[in-house]
Design a protein around this motif. Structure first.
Motif, PDB file in Angstrom:
ATOM      1  N   UNK A  65      35.594  27.358  36.708  1.00 52.58           N
ATOM      2  CA  UNK A  65      35.994  28.363  36.018  1.00 52.58           C
ATOM      3  C   UNK A  65      36.480  29.467  36.962  1.00 52.58           C
ATOM      4  N   UNK A  66      36.172  29.517  38.210  1.00 55.27           N
ATOM      5  CA  UNK A  66      36.689  30.541  39.082  1.00 55.27           C
ATOM      6  C   UNK A  66      38.283  30.374  39.390  1.00 55.27           C
ATOM      7  N   UNK A  67      38.639  29.133  39.313  1.00 49.47           N
ATOM      8  CA  UNK A  67      40.149  28.882  39.787  1.00 49.47           C
ATOM      9  C   UNK A  67      40.991  28.510  38.627  1.00 49.47           C
ATOM     10  N   UNK A  68      40.619  28.025  37.587  1.00 43.95           N
ATOM     11  CA  UNK A  68      41.473  27.483  36.550  1.00 43.95           C
ATOM     12  C   UNK A  68      42.499  28.554  35.973  1.00 43.95           C
ATOM     13  N   UNK A  69      42.091  29.730  36.144  1.00 44.18           N
ATOM     14  CA  UNK A  69      42.890  30.713  35.251  1.00 44.18           C
ATOM     15  C   UNK A  69      43.773  31.475  36.390  1.00 44.18           C
ATOM     16  N   UNK A  70      43.672  31.003  37.520  1.00 45.15           N
ATOM     17  CA  UNK A  70      44.521  31.520  38.657  1.00 45.15           C
ATOM     18  C   UNK A  70      45.973  30.388  38.802  1.00 45.15           C
ATOM     19  N   UNK A  71      46.999  31.366  38.656  1.00 47.26           N
ATOM     20  CA  UNK A  71      48.355  30.474  38.994  1.00 47.26           C
ATOM     21  C   UNK A  71      48.302  30.201  40.596  1.00 47.26           C
ATOM     22  N   UNK A  72      48.454  28.725  40.925  1.00 43.40           N
ATOM     23  CA  UNK A  72      48.397  28.688  42.326  1.00 43.40           C
ATOM     24  C   UNK A  72      49.904  27.889  42.608  1.00 43.40           C
ATOM     25  N   UNK A  73      50.311  28.441  43.803  1.00 37.69           N
ATOM     26  CA  UNK A  73      51.618  28.019  44.216  1.00 37.69           C
ATOM     27  C   UNK A  73      51.577  27.219  45.653  1.00 37.69           C
ATOM     28  N   UNK A  74      52.725  26.428  45.928  1.00 39.47           N
ATOM     29  CA  UNK A  74      52.739  26.424  47.236  1.00 39.47           C
ATOM     30  C   UNK A  74      54.075  27.000  47.839  1.00 39.47           C
ATOM     31  N   UNK A  75      53.796  27.971  48.953  1.00 38.99           N
ATOM     32  CA  UNK A  75      54.864  28.630  49.331  1.00 38.99           C
ATOM     33  C   UNK A  75      55.524  28.143  50.538  1.00 38.99           C
ATOM     34  N   UNK A  76      55.025  27.039  50.939  1.00 40.77           N
ATOM     35  CA  UNK A  76      55.487  26.472  51.922  1.00 40.77           C
ATOM     36  C   UNK A  76      55.622  24.908  51.726  1.00 40.77           C
ATOM     37  N   UNK A  95      31.683  33.949  46.045  1.00 39.88           N
ATOM     38  CA  UNK A  95      32.901  33.530  46.010  1.00 39.88           C
ATOM     39  C   UNK A  95      33.510  34.014  44.662  1.00 39.88           C
ATOM     40  N   UNK A  96      32.682  33.631  43.582  1.00 43.30           N
ATOM     41  CA  UNK A  96      33.288  33.941  42.319  1.00 43.30           C
ATOM     42  C   UNK A  96      33.316  35.341  41.970  1.00 43.30           C
ATOM     43  N   UNK A  97      32.366  36.376  42.657  1.00 43.70           N
ATOM     44  CA  UNK A  97      32.141  37.618  42.368  1.00 43.70           C
ATOM     45  C   UNK A  97      33.472  38.551  43.246  1.00 43.70           C
ATOM     46  N   UNK A  98      33.798  37.682  44.620  1.00 44.57           N
ATOM     47  CA  UNK A  98      35.044  38.359  45.065  1.00 44.57           C
ATOM     48  C   UNK A  98      36.208  38.030  44.281  1.00 44.57           C
ATOM     49  N   UNK A  99      36.400  36.788  43.838  1.00 44.35           N
ATOM     50  CA  UNK A  99      37.520  36.551  42.934  1.00 44.35           C
ATOM     51  C   UNK A  99      37.827  37.292  41.670  1.00 44.35           C
ATOM     52  N   UNK A 100      36.554  37.496  40.901  1.00 41.50           N
ATOM     53  CA  UNK A 100      36.504  38.252  39.832  1.00 41.50           C
ATOM     54  C   UNK A 100      36.854  39.870  40.080  1.00 41.50           C
TER      55      UNK A 100
END
Length: 252
Positions: free
Chosen positions: A48-59, A126-131
């Motif tokens: 749940x912490x990461x599934x809504x975050x769009x992650x990309x590889x910038x390199x 970690x979830x608190x910081x991300x939220x």
């Protein structure tokens, strides 16, 4: 051979042997880590912490960097009990038989604390910081586009130090048993220790007061718990010393 009777060269040879054993176990664990890395990364991306975050590889190197980081981190966690045992095996010849048995029991306790530190930082902090960061970005109208390397690097920055910091009671217990620490000394340096823990918390967390407090308070409680552990260990050491003196007087 008792450690007190060993020469400097004997200590170096023994230390080298312990390091080689640890490295062999680490290499085996690293091979296992290569198989664990992909399912771990996939699982953490689906939480749940990461599934809504769009992650990309910038390199182009980001995927292999993340893969290798997880492989090494997995190998480190798997090898951690072996590292503790090799440290114990190196110093145990200089301890009495009862002390050897008592300090050997520290290994599972230390590993449990290591996992507890990782669990607390991952499931609570970690979830608190991300939220918090996500809500702040929303209020500021900032579109979140995270690089997968930055996300997981920050994850390790928060979790791994906590696993190591949770070793404080074990370290205090061990040095108390060796006579290098006392509960009164830990109480005397409490203010200095608090300052050091505050600085460490500042390095782990982002520059935000709530996250800093969520890290600092557990560390301060951990230090107070370490003083209590040192007190219990110190009393036990004194009792063992009295028993040893009584046994030696009886033999004489």
């Amino acid at each position: 051979m008792e450690q007190r009777d060993m020469s400097v060269m004997d200590h170096i040879v023994e230390l080298r042997r312990r390091i080689i054993i640890t490295l062999v176990f680490f290499i085996v664990a690293l091979i296992a880590g290569f198989f664990l890395a992909t399912p771990l990364i996939t699982y953490l991306q689906s939480t749940p912490t990461a599934q809504d975050l769009p992650m990309n590889a910038f390199k182009m190197t980001d995927p292999i960097r993340i893969f290798m980081t997880f492989a090494f981190a997995s190998a480190l966690i798997i090898t951690f009990p072996v590292i503790l045992y090799q440290l114990w095996a190196f110093v145990s010849p200089g301890l009495h038989e009862k002390e050897q048995k008592a300090t050997l029991a520290y290994i599972p306790f230390a590993f449990i604390l290591f996992i507890a530190g990782l669990s607390f930082s991952y499931f609570v902090l970690f979830p608190f910081i991300v939220q918090f960061m996500g809500s702040l970005s929303e209020r500021l109208g900032i579109t979140e586009q995270y690089g997968i390397n930055e996300y997981f690097s920050f994850l390790f920055q928060v979790t791994l130090p906590f696993g190591l910091l949770f070793q404080l009671p074990v370290i205090v217990m061990f040095f108390t048993r060796l006579g290098m620490l006392t509960p009164s000394l830990l109480a005397q340096v409490r203010k200095f220790a608090y300052f050091v823990l505050l600085v460490i918390a500042g390095f782990i967390t982002p520059p935000e007061i709530l996250s800093h407090l969520m890290v600092t308070l557990p560390l301060l409680l951990l230090y107070e718990f370490s003083i209590w552990v040192s007190y219990l260990t110190y009393r036990k050491v004194q009792r063992l010393e009295r028993e040893r003196e009584q046994e030696e007087s009886i033999k004489e």
